[in-house]
Scaffold this motif. Structure first.
Motif, PDB file in Angstrom:
ATOM      1  N   THR A  40       0.835  -1.209   0.000  1.00 38.72           N
ATOM      2  CA  THR A  40       0.000   0.000   0.000  1.00 38.72           C
ATOM      3  C   THR A  40       0.865   1.253   0.000  1.00 38.72           C
ATOM      4  O   THR A  40       0.572   2.231  -0.695  1.00 38.72           O
ATOM      5  CB  THR A  40      -0.929   0.008   1.225  1.00 38.72           C
ATOM      6  OG1 THR A  40      -1.711  -1.185   1.238  1.00 38.72           O
ATOM      7  CG2 THR A  40      -1.848   1.220   1.201  1.00 38.72           C
ATOM      8  N   ASN A  41       1.942   1.232   0.777  1.00 38.15           N
ATOM      9  CA  ASN A  41       2.844   2.379   0.825  1.00 38.15           C
ATOM     10  C   ASN A  41       3.502   2.620  -0.525  1.00 38.15           C
ATOM     11  O   ASN A  41       3.642   3.770  -0.963  1.00 38.15           O
ATOM     12  CB  ASN A  41       3.913   2.176   1.905  1.00 38.15           C
ATOM     13  CG  ASN A  41       3.391   2.472   3.296  1.00 38.15           C
ATOM     14  OD1 ASN A  41       2.575   3.366   3.486  1.00 38.15           O
ATOM     15  ND2 ASN A  41       3.845   1.712   4.271  1.00 38.15           N
ATOM     16  N   PHE A  59       1.590   7.112  -6.583  1.00 38.16           N
ATOM     17  CA  PHE A  59       0.576   8.122  -6.906  1.00 38.16           C
ATOM     18  C   PHE A  59       1.020   9.522  -6.469  1.00 38.16           C
ATOM     19  O   PHE A  59       0.754  10.505  -7.151  1.00 38.16           O
ATOM     20  CB  PHE A  59      -0.757   7.760  -6.253  1.00 38.16           C
ATOM     21  CG  PHE A  59      -1.583   6.789  -7.053  1.00 38.16           C
ATOM     22  CD1 PHE A  59      -2.227   7.193  -8.207  1.00 38.16           C
ATOM     23  CD2 PHE A  59      -1.700   5.475  -6.661  1.00 38.16           C
ATOM     24  CE1 PHE A  59      -2.981   6.310  -8.958  1.00 38.16           C
ATOM     25  CE2 PHE A  59      -2.451   4.566  -7.386  1.00 38.16           C
ATOM     26  CZ  PHE A  59      -3.096   4.982  -8.551  1.00 38.16           C
ATOM     27  N   ILE A  60       1.686   9.602  -5.311  1.00 38.61           N
ATOM     28  CA  ILE A  60       2.186  10.905  -4.856  1.00 38.61           C
ATOM     29  C   ILE A  60       3.207  11.457  -5.843  1.00 38.61           C
ATOM     30  O   ILE A  60       3.213  12.646  -6.170  1.00 38.61           O
ATOM     31  CB  ILE A  60       2.808  10.774  -3.450  1.00 38.61           C
ATOM     32  CG1 ILE A  60       1.713  10.505  -2.416  1.00 38.61           C
ATOM     33  CG2 ILE A  60       3.569  12.042  -3.069  1.00 38.61           C
ATOM     34  CD1 ILE A  60       2.252  10.195  -1.030  1.00 38.61           C
ATOM     35  N   ALA A  61       4.078  10.577  -6.319  1.00 39.90           N
ATOM     36  CA  ALA A  61       5.103  11.016  -7.268  1.00 39.90           C
ATOM     37  C   ALA A  61       4.497  11.435  -8.602  1.00 39.90           C
ATOM     38  O   ALA A  61       4.996  12.357  -9.256  1.00 39.90           O
ATOM     39  CB  ALA A  61       6.117   9.891  -7.490  1.00 39.90           C
ATOM     40  N   ILE A  62       3.396  10.786  -9.004  1.00 39.86           N
ATOM     41  CA  ILE A  62       2.774  11.120 -10.289  1.00 39.86           C
ATOM     42  C   ILE A  62       1.920  12.380 -10.172  1.00 39.86           C
ATOM     43  O   ILE A  62       2.014  13.304 -10.989  1.00 39.86           O
ATOM     44  CB  ILE A  62       1.929   9.932 -10.784  1.00 39.86           C
ATOM     45  CG1 ILE A  62       2.850   8.737 -11.112  1.00 39.86           C
ATOM     46  CG2 ILE A  62       1.120  10.324 -12.015  1.00 39.86           C
ATOM     47  CD1 ILE A  62       2.104   7.462 -11.426  1.00 39.86           C
ATOM     48  N   GLN A  63       1.070  12.436  -9.128  1.00 38.77           N
ATOM     49  CA  GLN A  63       0.167  13.579  -8.966  1.00 38.77           C
ATOM     50  C   GLN A  63       0.880  14.813  -8.421  1.00 38.77           C
ATOM     51  O   GLN A  63       0.444  15.933  -8.652  1.00 38.77           O
ATOM     52  CB  GLN A  63      -0.984  13.191  -8.039  1.00 38.77           C
ATOM     53  CG  GLN A  63      -1.869  12.093  -8.598  1.00 38.77           C
ATOM     54  CD  GLN A  63      -3.008  11.738  -7.651  1.00 38.77           C
ATOM     55  OE1 GLN A  63      -3.071  12.210  -6.518  1.00 38.77           O
ATOM     56  NE2 GLN A  63      -3.905  10.892  -8.102  1.00 38.77           N
ATOM     57  N   LEU A  75       9.222   6.182  -2.226  1.00 38.42           N
ATOM     58  CA  LEU A  75       8.046   5.377  -2.497  1.00 38.42           C
ATOM     59  C   LEU A  75       7.390   4.896  -1.210  1.00 38.42           C
ATOM     60  O   LEU A  75       6.168   4.860  -1.103  1.00 38.42           O
ATOM     61  CB  LEU A  75       8.421   4.171  -3.371  1.00 38.42           C
ATOM     62  CG  LEU A  75       8.704   4.464  -4.845  1.00 38.42           C
ATOM     63  CD1 LEU A  75       9.091   3.196  -5.565  1.00 38.42           C
ATOM     64  CD2 LEU A  75       7.499   5.094  -5.521  1.00 38.42           C
ATOM     65  N   ARG A  76       8.184   4.550  -0.225  1.00 34.56           N
ATOM     66  CA  ARG A  76       7.633   3.990   1.010  1.00 34.56           C
ATOM     67  C   ARG A  76       7.221   5.055   2.008  1.00 34.56           C
ATOM     68  O   ARG A  76       6.292   4.857   2.801  1.00 34.56           O
ATOM     69  CB  ARG A  76       8.653   3.043   1.664  1.00 34.56           C
ATOM     70  CG  ARG A  76       8.081   2.187   2.781  1.00 34.56           C
ATOM     71  CD  ARG A  76       9.163   1.367   3.446  1.00 34.56           C
ATOM     72  NE  ARG A  76      10.116   2.208   4.151  1.00 34.56           N
ATOM     73  CZ  ARG A  76       9.902   2.675   5.390  1.00 34.56           C
ATOM     74  NH1 ARG A  76       8.779   2.419   6.012  1.00 34.56           N
ATOM     75  NH2 ARG A  76      10.810   3.415   5.987  1.00 34.56           N
ATOM     76  N   SER A  77       7.883   6.204   2.003  1.00 37.25           N
ATOM     77  CA  SER A  77       7.602   7.218   3.012  1.00 37.25           C
ATOM     78  C   SER A  77       8.008   8.605   2.519  1.00 37.25           C
ATOM     79  O   SER A  77       8.701   8.747   1.507  1.00 37.25           O
ATOM     80  CB  SER A  77       8.364   6.894   4.305  1.00 37.25           C
ATOM     81  OG  SER A  77       9.766   6.926   4.081  1.00 37.25           O
ATOM     82  N   VAL A  78       7.535   9.614   3.260  1.00 38.30           N
ATOM     83  CA  VAL A  78       7.907  11.010   3.023  1.00 38.30           C
ATOM     84  C   VAL A  78       8.606  11.511   4.282  1.00 38.30           C
ATOM     85  O   VAL A  78       8.099  11.329   5.396  1.00 38.30           O
ATOM     86  CB  VAL A  78       6.670  11.876   2.715  1.00 38.30           C
ATOM     87  CG1 VAL A  78       7.052  13.354   2.627  1.00 38.30           C
ATOM     88  CG2 VAL A  78       6.013  11.424   1.421  1.00 38.30           C
ATOM     89  N   SER A 110       3.861   6.651   3.263  1.00 36.66           N
ATOM     90  CA  SER A 110       3.245   7.262   2.075  1.00 36.66           C
ATOM     91  C   SER A 110       1.729   7.126   2.076  1.00 36.66           C
ATOM     92  O   SER A 110       1.015   8.018   1.617  1.00 36.66           O
ATOM     93  CB  SER A 110       3.824   6.625   0.803  1.00 36.66           C
ATOM     94  OG  SER A 110       5.193   6.916   0.677  1.00 36.66           O
ATOM     95  N   LYS A 111       1.206   6.002   2.594  1.00 34.68           N
ATOM     96  CA  LYS A 111      -0.245   5.814   2.587  1.00 34.68           C
ATOM     97  C   LYS A 111      -0.940   6.845   3.469  1.00 34.68           C
ATOM     98  O   LYS A 111      -2.057   7.273   3.165  1.00 34.68           O
ATOM     99  CB  LYS A 111      -0.605   4.391   3.018  1.00 34.68           C
ATOM    100  CG  LYS A 111      -0.279   4.019   4.443  1.00 34.68           C
ATOM    101  CD  LYS A 111      -0.660   2.580   4.734  1.00 34.68           C
ATOM    102  CE  LYS A 111      -0.369   2.189   6.188  1.00 34.68           C
ATOM    103  NZ  LYS A 111      -1.248   2.929   7.117  1.00 34.68           N
TER     104      LYS A 111
END
Length: 286
Positions: free
Chosen positions: A118-119, A125-129, A152-155, A169-170
């Motif tokens: 999920t992360n 999606f965060i990277a794309i949007q 990808l896993r976290s911010v 990230s989720k």
């Protein structure tokens, strides 16, 4: 007699070997074609993976996402070539077994690492949007700070107090985000109170002039002044203004605004009344 018995044993073996040799000779073209197919798909995977990496690099600065998608592209293309090669070799049942095994493995991994998956999907999606970027000041999940890296896993954010916070990230993707850097501007509010005897119109004029003289205000937003309520010993007002965050932060801007108001009031002989302290509870008599 002995040679006859040996011949009965050896002849079938040689006959079988001859058949295998003939089959092997006939199978050589298929092997060559399969090898050539693998080589072609290997270079095709490398080429298309490179194109995918270049294309994504223009759309996203997330290196982890670019590397992941590029690697997946190479794997999918080469795996497709492998299945074609196995089909040419007549190993159709092997291909079916590999596909079924891959599906079962993917399902098992998905259940075993549900949160991790999920992360990764949320991070993609965060990277794309791109609702946030590195350097943005955001508020999310109860934390406020500057974005240091988007993986990808976290911010990872810097909470502006010397600590580094890693948020899955989720949680970033599924919960509200306040991005203070999105417009490049931010509103600051200052509250104050003046005596009931003061000229309210004059106070408004002096306050607006004091705030408008600051050099870090937004060029497109106006300063707003409004009286808010009658206090116990003061008439309270607030001044709202927008700042250019490239020049100054909200904390420093509020501090400068308070100093500017105090200086302006001192020049015009306007004092800020001391608010009486509230007494909580009963006062005991001696």
């Amino acid at each position: 007699m002995l040679f006859l018995q040996i011949s009965k044993i050896v002849d079938p073996i040689f006959s079988k070997l001859d058949k295998w040799f003939d089959l092997g000779i006939g199978f050589v073209p298929n092997i060559i074609i399969a090898i050539l197919l693998l080589v072609i798909f290997r270079y095709l995977a490398s080429y298309l993976g490179g194109l995918m990496s270049k294309g994504l690099s223009r759309a996203s600065h997330n290196e982890a996402l670019v590397s992941l998608v590029s690697a997946l592209t190479r794997i999918i293309i080469f795996t497709t070539g492998l299945f074609f090669a196995l089909g040419i070799l007549g190993l159709d049942k092997t291909v079916t077994s590999l596909v079924a095994g891959a599906g079962v493995l993917a399902l098992a991994v998905g259940f075993a690492f549900q949160d991790l998956t999920t992360n990764f999907i949320s991070g993609a999606f965060i990277a794309i949007q791109r609702p946030i970027k590195v350097g943005d000041v955001i508020e999310t999940n109860g934390f406020t700070g500057k974005v240091k890296s988007i993986n990808l896993r976290s911010v990872i954010i810097d909470n502006l107090a010397g600590q580094q916070i890693e948020i899955p990230s989720k949680d970033i993707f599924q919960k509200p985000i306040t991005n203070f850097t999105y417009s490049g501007e931010r509103r600051v509010q200052v509250e104050c109170g003046i005596s009931f005897t003061e000229d309210l119109a004059l106070i408004e004029k002096i306050s607006l002039q004091a705030i408008q003289s600051l050099g870090f205000l937004s060029a497109t937003r106006q300063v707003d002044f409004s009286y808010t309520k009658f206090g116990t010993s003061t008439i309270d007002f607030q001044v709202q203004f927008w700042i250019d965050q490239v020049k100054i932060g909200p904390g420093a801007a509020k501090s400068e605004a308070i100093k500017a108001l105090k200086t302006a009031f001192d020049i015009h002989g306007i004092s800020i009344p001391v608010r009486p302290t509230e007494v909580v509870g009963e006062v005991k008599k001696e």
